[in-house]
Design a protein around this motif. Structure first.
Motif, PDB file in Angstrom:
ATOM      1  N   THR A  45       0.855  -1.177   0.000  1.00  0.00           N
ATOM      2  CA  THR A  45       0.000   0.000   0.000  1.00  0.00           C
ATOM      3  C   THR A  45       0.893   1.230   0.000  1.00  0.00           C
ATOM      4  O   THR A  45       1.838   1.318   0.776  1.00  0.00           O
ATOM      5  N   TYR A  46       0.572   2.190  -0.843  1.00  0.00           N
ATOM      6  CA  TYR A  46       1.409   3.355  -1.067  1.00  0.00           C
ATOM      7  C   TYR A  46       0.554   4.615  -0.950  1.00  0.00           C
ATOM      8  O   TYR A  46      -0.395   4.798  -1.713  1.00  0.00           O
ATOM      9  N   LEU A  72      -3.932   7.875   7.650  1.00  0.00           N
ATOM     10  CA  LEU A  72      -4.325   6.735   6.811  1.00  0.00           C
ATOM     11  C   LEU A  72      -3.228   5.679   6.784  1.00  0.00           C
ATOM     12  O   LEU A  72      -3.496   4.471   6.890  1.00  0.00           O
ATOM     13  N   CYS A  73      -1.991   6.137   6.654  1.00  0.00           N
ATOM     14  CA  CYS A  73      -0.871   5.198   6.590  1.00  0.00           C
ATOM     15  C   CYS A  73      -0.659   4.497   7.922  1.00  0.00           C
ATOM     16  O   CYS A  73      -0.457   3.276   7.972  1.00  0.00           O
ATOM     17  N   THR A  83       5.117  -3.214   8.586  1.00  0.00           N
ATOM     18  CA  THR A  83       5.212  -1.838   8.118  1.00  0.00           C
ATOM     19  C   THR A  83       5.985  -1.764   6.804  1.00  0.00           C
ATOM     20  O   THR A  83       5.877  -0.789   6.068  1.00  0.00           O
ATOM     21  N   ALA A  84       6.781  -2.780   6.491  1.00  0.00           N
ATOM     22  CA  ALA A  84       7.536  -2.778   5.242  1.00  0.00           C
ATOM     23  C   ALA A  84       6.618  -2.825   4.031  1.00  0.00           C
ATOM     24  O   ALA A  84       7.019  -2.491   2.923  1.00  0.00           O
ATOM     25  N   ALA A  85       5.361  -3.259   4.239  1.00  0.00           N
ATOM     26  CA  ALA A  85       4.422  -3.357   3.134  1.00  0.00           C
ATOM     27  C   ALA A  85       3.717  -2.044   2.861  1.00  0.00           C
ATOM     28  O   ALA A  85       2.843  -1.972   2.007  1.00  0.00           O
ATOM     29  N   THR A  86       4.089  -0.984   3.578  1.00  0.00           N
ATOM     30  CA  THR A  86       3.446   0.313   3.420  1.00  0.00           C
ATOM     31  C   THR A  86       4.497   1.372   3.126  1.00  0.00           C
ATOM     32  O   THR A  86       5.534   1.425   3.792  1.00  0.00           O
ATOM     33  N   ARG A  87       4.212   2.212   2.129  1.00  0.00           N
ATOM     34  CA  ARG A  87       5.080   3.348   1.842  1.00  0.00           C
ATOM     35  C   ARG A  87       4.262   4.628   1.884  1.00  0.00           C
ATOM     36  O   ARG A  87       3.054   4.623   1.612  1.00  0.00           O
ATOM     37  N   PHE A  88       4.939   5.714   2.207  1.00  0.00           N
ATOM     38  CA  PHE A  88       4.261   6.999   2.375  1.00  0.00           C
ATOM     39  C   PHE A  88       5.240   8.092   1.955  1.00  0.00           C
ATOM     40  O   PHE A  88       6.289   8.247   2.565  1.00  0.00           O
ATOM     41  N   SER A  89       4.890   8.822   0.910  1.00  0.00           N
ATOM     42  CA  SER A  89       5.798   9.856   0.412  1.00  0.00           C
ATOM     43  C   SER A  89       5.170  11.242   0.486  1.00  0.00           C
ATOM     44  O   SER A  89       3.955  11.410   0.357  1.00  0.00           O
ATOM     45  N   THR A  90       6.022  12.217   0.703  1.00  0.00           N
ATOM     46  CA  THR A  90       5.667  13.624   0.608  1.00  0.00           C
ATOM     47  C   THR A  90       6.889  14.335   0.052  1.00  0.00           C
ATOM     48  O   THR A  90       7.879  13.699  -0.293  1.00  0.00           O
ATOM     49  N   GLY A  91       6.843  15.644  -0.062  1.00  0.00           N
ATOM     50  CA  GLY A  91       8.010  16.335  -0.589  1.00  0.00           C
ATOM     51  C   GLY A  91       7.690  17.725  -1.071  1.00  0.00           C
ATOM     52  O   GLY A  91       6.634  18.288  -0.750  1.00  0.00           O
ATOM     53  N   THR A  92       8.589  18.283  -1.862  1.00  0.00           N
ATOM     54  CA  THR A  92       8.436  19.650  -2.339  1.00  0.00           C
ATOM     55  C   THR A  92       8.596  19.726  -3.849  1.00  0.00           C
ATOM     56  O   THR A  92       9.435  19.057  -4.448  1.00  0.00           O
ATOM     57  N   ASP A  93       7.756  20.574  -4.452  1.00  0.00           N
ATOM     58  CA  ASP A  93       7.717  20.834  -5.885  1.00  0.00           C
ATOM     59  C   ASP A  93       8.537  22.100  -6.120  1.00  0.00           C
ATOM     60  O   ASP A  93       8.151  23.185  -5.687  1.00  0.00           O
ATOM     61  N   GLU A  94       9.663  21.985  -6.821  1.00  0.00           N
ATOM     62  CA  GLU A  94      10.642  23.067  -6.807  1.00  0.00           C
ATOM     63  C   GLU A  94      10.943  23.672  -8.170  1.00  0.00           C
ATOM     64  O   GLU A  94      11.858  24.485  -8.302  1.00  0.00           O
ATOM     65  N   TRP A 301       2.838   0.045  -7.848  1.00  0.00           N
ATOM     66  CA  TRP A 301       1.837   0.742  -8.656  1.00  0.00           C
ATOM     67  C   TRP A 301       0.952  -0.278  -9.350  1.00  0.00           C
ATOM     68  O   TRP A 301       1.461  -1.266  -9.878  1.00  0.00           O
ATOM     69  N   PRO A 302      -0.397  -0.067  -9.310  1.00  0.00           N
ATOM     70  CA  PRO A 302      -1.136   1.130  -8.908  1.00  0.00           C
ATOM     71  C   PRO A 302      -1.761   1.072  -7.512  1.00  0.00           C
ATOM     72  O   PRO A 302      -2.782   1.715  -7.274  1.00  0.00           O
ATOM     73  N   ALA A 303      -1.216   0.290  -6.586  1.00  0.00           N
ATOM     74  CA  ALA A 303      -1.797   0.196  -5.232  1.00  0.00           C
ATOM     75  C   ALA A 303      -1.506   1.482  -4.462  1.00  0.00           C
ATOM     76  O   ALA A 303      -0.884   1.484  -3.408  1.00  0.00           O
ATOM     77  N   THR A 304      -1.983   2.591  -5.020  1.00  0.00           N
ATOM     78  CA  THR A 304      -1.591   3.927  -4.579  1.00  0.00           C
ATOM     79  C   THR A 304      -2.811   4.742  -4.188  1.00  0.00           C
ATOM     80  O   THR A 304      -3.837   4.711  -4.874  1.00  0.00           O
TER      81      THR A 304
END
Length: 593
Positions: A45-46, A72-73, A83-94, A301-304
């Motif tokens: 799950t991503y 949610l994560c 927890t290895a089966a879950t990823r969670f990303s954030t970041g900045t658009d530059e 992808w696409p489990a996002t």
């Protein structure tokens, strides 16, 4: 007089490419897509937030997006085996014109501005307990590789062509606008000027040679995807809005800008005179994080699940799925959409001086307190209002008084002198309601409490799956009130441990209340992780006993042994959540006209 947008095409038109849809079509529109809670998703799950623009410091709206994704994560991790089966990303658009202009205004190089503001986002998310597994910056080398490869795939599939675009462009929103989305707004001097109908930001007439994506070919495939997947966009009103957009003409989309006009971005492969459109650049971040273009990305992808604000819905629900389909990939599994935060009934604005600093709020109300407030009060369907008095009232009522008071009552030495999980007496509280006898003390309201708390984990899970975290917290708060009513009704402080009549019932009342607290603590972990840890530690619940799989409520009531019965409570941890002083809330006062 408003001018109309015109495409003048260079080279072959899109007519000969319509058959391409057969190559990347129907299999992506089946109605069998999995929801975030389905067992089939247990392996991977991503979750993603938008990547946040670095033209200004973060505000509470940015934090709200990150908190929704974080909760949610975290809830997903509680449900899964690893927890290895879950990823969670954030970041900045530059990248983009807006960054280029903001840096020039500040007298900085774009890289300096990006480094400074991206660091502010990273510090905020670290302080707020955002449990992301990846923080991506679009200026990273790995992202440039992913974007240029994605561009190459679209080009190789005949979906990019060169043309002259003439029309309206909004630098603030980084998007082109059709004539119908532009209106005139009166200026200070009385002269009118063109603005975006949706955002109100100024637009300018642009004419330049760009690369253009054959977006018009994807109108029907996008309609089939959404109609076949009613939960693809949640909440439902936003799903409906996107389908309404797709009822209109879907013109081809300019996906590059002249490098002489926009140099701060990723160059088009093989054509340094053009810079890739900032939104195409930014959206590919979701693939960069999971290893694209290497084959490893396919396991994620696409489990996002994308968590986005409503202002960027079109980019994520039309442009992004179309780009993906064009590249021979599936659209994301879920797009969760939330609304915005106002301050004392007004939109946050630098000119109004009402932009709320989230880091100040975290310091003032504690990390768990402010996390709880935003997720408890934020309703994705509509805009929510912030003011300090509301924060204080909610946190004092629900965390300090209701939940904290309940824990203090049940663990106080005067009531629980042995500091243990007391035994449950089945004769005092038989599993079958309505039984009578000299030892039966349970009342009808007590059975209602047991039923409510027993069904609470499933109810909370359903709310999470439906992107209604506020309803999950509302359900927990309701059960906390019921539990306080149970304790108040039976007044254990009036019972005597030395009495053979009182002792079994006194132990039972405390056992039930502690079991309820264990459920509340477990379910609050995604929202208030430190507070929940404090509560569960006080109850003596070990780290290995805190997953949803271990949440077997009141087993003695159902005739099974309870692993906590007779166990010593954990060490005293002080007040669970100290009350906030109403008189000291000076961040934003609620002034209503």
């Amino acid at each position: 007089m408003l001018r109309t947008s015109v495409f003048r095409l260079l080279g072959r038109t899109g007519a000969s490419r319509l058959s391409l849809l057969e190559d990347f079509g129907p299999r992506y529109y089946s109605s069998g897509s999995l929801s975030a809670g389905d067992d089939a998703c247990d392996a991977r799950t991503y979750f993603t937030t938008p990547i946040f623009y670095v033209n200004a410091a973060p505000h509470i709206g940015h934090l709200y997006s990150a908190l929704l994704a974080d909760a949610l994560c975290r809830h997903r991790r509680l449900r899964g085996p690893s927890t290895a089966a879950t990823r969670f990303s954030t970041g900045t658009d530059e990248h983009g014109l807006k960054i280029q202009q903001a840096a020039a205004t500040a007298g900085l190089a774009p890289t300096e501005l990006c480094d400074r503001v991206s660091e502010q986002f990273q510090q905020l998310f670290q302080e707020a307990g955002i449990s992301c597994t990846d923080f991506i910056r679009t200026t990273e080398a790995r992202h440039r590789v992913a974007v240029q490869h994605f561009w190459g795939v679209l080009k190789s599939r005949g979906l990019l062509y060169k043309g002259v675009y003439e029309g309206w462009y909004c630098a603030s929103d980084e998007c082109f606008l059709p004539e119908a989305k532009v209106t005139q707004q009166p200026g200070p001097s009385g002269d009118s000027f063109p603005v975006s109908l949706e955002s109100g930001h100024p637009v300018s007439w642009t004419k330049e040679e760009n690369y253009i994506f054959r977006l018009s070919q994807f109108r029907k495939p996008l309609q089939r995807w959404l109609r076949g997947n009613p939960q693809a966009i949640t909440p439902e009103p936003f799903h409906h809005v996107v389908l309404q957009w797709l009822d209109e003409e879907l013109p081809d989309l300019s996906v590059s800008r002249r490098s002489s006009h926009l140099h701060w971005g990723i160059p088009v492969p093989g054509d340094d005179s053009q810079t890739i459109y900032v939104w195409l650049d930014a959206l590919v971040n979701y693939l960069t994080v999971i290893g694209y273009p290497n084959a490893e990305f396919k396991s994620w992808w696409p489990a996002t699940s994308h968590i986005i604000g409503k202002d960027i819905l079109k980019f994520h629900a039309i442009y992004w799925p179309a780009f993906l389909l064009g590249a021979g990939m599936s659209p994301p599994q879920r797009i969760y959409v939330h609304s915005h935060w106002t301050v004392c009934g007004q939109k946050m604005s630098k000119s109004l001086g009402n932009v709320v600093d989230p880091r100040t709020c975290l310091n003032r109300y504690t990390v768990d307190g402010f996390r709880y407030f935003l997720l408890r009060q934020g309703v994705p369907n509509w805009d929510c209002d912030y003011y300090d008095e509301k924060v204080v009232k909610l946190l004092n009522s629900e965390l300090a008084d209701a939940l904290g008071g309940l824990l203090n009552r049940c663990t106080a030495k005067r009531i629980n002198p042995s500091e243990t999980y007391p035994a449950f007496c089945t004769t005092c509280f038989p599993s079958e309601p309505g039984l009578v006898g000299p030892s039966v003390r349970a009342q009808a309201e007590d059975y209602a409490l047991v039923s409510a708390v027993a069904t609470l984990p499933k109810q909370v899970a359903d709310h999470y799956d439906n992107f209604q975290i506020y309803k999950a917290l509302e359900a927990v708060s309701s059960c906390v009130r019921q539990t306080n009513g149970f304790v108040q009704r039976h007044a254990p402080w009036k019972l005597n441990w030395e009495s053979p009549v009182d002792a079994p019932w006194l132990g039972t009342v405390l056992h039930v209340a502690l079991e309820c607290l264990r459920v509340f603590g477990t379910l609050l972990q995604p929202v208030t992780p430190s507070l929940a840890d404090k509560l569960l530690s006080r109850l003596g619940v070990s780290a290995s006993e805190r997953s949803l799989g271990e949440l077997y409520f009141l087993p003695r009531f159902y005739g099974h042994p309870c692993p906590f019965e007779g166990r010593r409570l954990g060490p005293e941890t002080g007040l669970l959540f100290p009350r906030l002083d109403q008189s000291r809330t000076w961040l934003v006062k609620a002034h209503r006209t």
